[in-house]
Design an enzyme around this catalytic site. Sequence first.
Site, PDB file in Angstrom:
ATOM      1  N   LEU A   4     115.760  52.813  17.422  1.00  0.00           N
ATOM      2  CA  LEU A   4     116.882  53.477  16.769  1.00  0.00           C
ATOM      3  C   LEU A   4     117.492  54.504  17.724  1.00  0.00           C
ATOM      4  CD1 LEU A   4     115.186  54.079  13.308  1.00  0.00           C
ATOM      5  CD2 LEU A   4     117.111  52.543  13.774  1.00  0.00           C
ATOM      6  N   PRO A   5     118.732  54.915  17.462  1.00  0.00           N
ATOM      7  CA  PRO A   5     119.303  55.957  18.314  1.00  0.00           C
ATOM      8  C   PRO A   5     118.478  57.249  18.197  1.00  0.00           C
ATOM      9  CG  PRO A   5     120.995  54.935  16.922  1.00  0.00           C
ATOM     10  CD  PRO A   5     119.681  54.434  16.434  1.00  0.00           C
ATOM     11  N   ALA A   6     118.550  58.058  19.229  1.00  0.00           N
ATOM     12  CA  ALA A   6     117.888  59.381  19.273  1.00  0.00           C
ATOM     13  C   ALA A   6     116.362  59.276  19.270  1.00  0.00           C
ATOM     14  CB  ALA A   6     118.363  60.267  18.120  1.00  0.00           C
ATOM     15  N   GLY A   8     114.699  58.726  22.131  1.00  0.00           N
ATOM     16  CA  GLY A   8     114.261  58.997  23.510  1.00  0.00           C
ATOM     17  C   GLY A   8     114.313  57.786  24.431  1.00  0.00           C
ATOM     18  N   LYS A   9     115.069  56.758  24.046  1.00  0.00           N
ATOM     19  CA  LYS A   9     115.120  55.557  24.897  1.00  0.00           C
ATOM     20  C   LYS A   9     115.664  55.876  26.287  1.00  0.00           C
ATOM     21  CE  LYS A   9     117.600  52.933  22.213  1.00  0.00           C
ATOM     22  NZ  LYS A   9     117.741  53.917  21.133  1.00  0.00           N
ATOM     23  N   ARG A 156     125.698  57.267  11.118  1.00  0.00           N
ATOM     24  CA  ARG A 156     125.459  56.195  12.102  1.00  0.00           C
ATOM     25  C   ARG A 156     123.960  55.807  12.074  1.00  0.00           C
ATOM     26  NH1 ARG A 156     126.243  56.432  18.676  1.00  0.00           N
ATOM     27  NH2 ARG A 156     128.285  57.263  18.205  1.00  0.00           N
ATOM     28  N   ARG A 293      92.404  71.639  56.891  1.00  0.00           N
ATOM     29  CA  ARG A 293      93.540  72.561  56.807  1.00  0.00           C
ATOM     30  C   ARG A 293      94.020  72.808  55.374  1.00  0.00           C
ATOM     31  NH1 ARG A 293      94.775  67.785  59.419  1.00  0.00           N
ATOM     32  NH2 ARG A 293      96.787  66.737  59.120  1.00  0.00           N
ATOM     33  N   GLU A 316      96.820  63.248  54.829  1.00  0.00           N
ATOM     34  CA  GLU A 316      98.056  62.950  55.559  1.00  0.00           C
ATOM     35  C   GLU A 316      98.073  61.484  55.992  1.00  0.00           C
ATOM     36  OE1 GLU A 316     100.888  63.081  55.831  1.00  0.00           O
ATOM     37  OE2 GLU A 316     101.608  64.601  57.231  1.00  0.00           O
ATOM     38  N   HIS A 384     100.089  67.553  52.757  1.00  0.00           N
ATOM     39  CA  HIS A 384     100.636  67.400  54.111  1.00  0.00           C
ATOM     40  C   HIS A 384     102.084  66.928  54.049  1.00  0.00           C
ATOM     41  CE1 HIS A 384      96.427  67.629  55.547  1.00  0.00           C
ATOM     42  NE2 HIS A 384      96.192  67.061  54.388  1.00  0.00           N
TER      43      HIS A 384
END
Length: 444
Positions: A4-6, A8-9, A156, A293, A316, A384
């Site tokens: 559905l909309p909203a 978090g897609k 909507r 280091r 590193e 590093h």
Amino acid sequence: MVGLPARGKSFIVKKIQRYLTWLQYDTRVFNVGNLRRIASKGDNNNGTTHSHAFFDSTNTTAKSIRDQLALESLEELIAWLKQGGRVGIHDATNSSRERRKMLLDRLKSEPNCRVLFIESICTDPVVLAHNITMKLMSPDYKGVDETQAREDFRKRLENYERAYQTLGEEDEDEGIQYCKLINVGKKVIAYNTQGYLAGQCIFYLMNFNLSPRCIWLTRHGESLDNKLGKIGGDAPLSARGKKYGACLARFIKQQRIEQDEIRRRAAEQREAGSSSSQQCERTVAVWTSMLRRTKETVEEFDPIEYDIKEMRLLNEIYAGICEELTYAQIRERYPEEFQERKINKLFYRYPGMGGESYLDVIQRLNPLIIELERMSSDMVIVTHRVVMRILLGYMLDIDRAKMPEMEVPLHTLYCVEPKPHGTVVKRYRWVEEQDWFVEDQQQP
Ligand code: F6P
């Protein structure tokens, strides 16, 4: 995508795109909403184009336009894959079985495409309310009064909810792969996961969280080899490098106190103090490589206050036969190697036992990225130059061609804060004379 909309897609989509691109799979998002806005030529909400009525599934004209746009977007996606793209993300609600079937039918004639549906379900009212507020800032509601926009979006949503069919057994008939992600990975249901990429995506999605936190990143303090211009090796810190490490411990401690205070106040405001004690004074993880280091750089961090871990993953890049040489020596002794690396630093692998390329280091760091996404506490990573470039490359979504050339000087500290709508980064420079850090305005 499904949902559905909203829910978090688009947030999930951005994260997957960043992750897969970092793993060197060309990934592109095909957003049907954007196509709809382009097709309607900016007619925003004063007619029927973007108003709630357009999303009513019983409105047959509108439904056929929406289906058409979804197909058009899929055509663009397929065309892009044929040009060499690896992962195309169809970012739309695709929230009815009929719509999903329509897309799958089109894909049947593309034998090289494999489909993974990812459905985002959100039942947390706080997250939902936040997402809805964000939606009101979308181009659909540009110039529309907030109350009116909220009301339209509510309608909507109702239209979508009426037609919504969550992924389930009925979809399984199609032999597809799917993954249902409930409340940002709190609960995950996966079906028929077959491909390597599908598996990677699902594992990644299972691990992320939305906790506010800071990830501090720095290279080790100056080493004796740095002073000589030698690469690789396992040299100890110089006196200056040790001074940097000591200042780092003091600075992070001070920053933690400030951050905890800010979060405590924010939590108090949000929930009248109820969850404040959970939000602050969390254990901070400190990760170093296995090399002297980095370990020496964190010597002044109190092991009671910090959870200090050494990891080979953070070592590193290993330069094979070029270890402990200066760049001038490499150019003189191995001119062809030097030239080859200059031409394609990302792909170039140092010759000799254990020699690595940037791509090898990216692969080596993949489990660390998952762990980074999973962690909800603040953390300090001391590593590093190459590892810094690759980690910042992921967090800041830096173009792959630029990443191996990123300037990441010694004695510079980065604070990266993942936020739902992008990553915020601050850069601090150690000023030796003041023995303190100063925020650098220059963005990495
Ligand atoms: O000079 C320090 C160092 O970390 C080396 O150990 C390493 O090989 C090098 O930087 C990586 O930088 P670049 O990829 O630009 O050669």
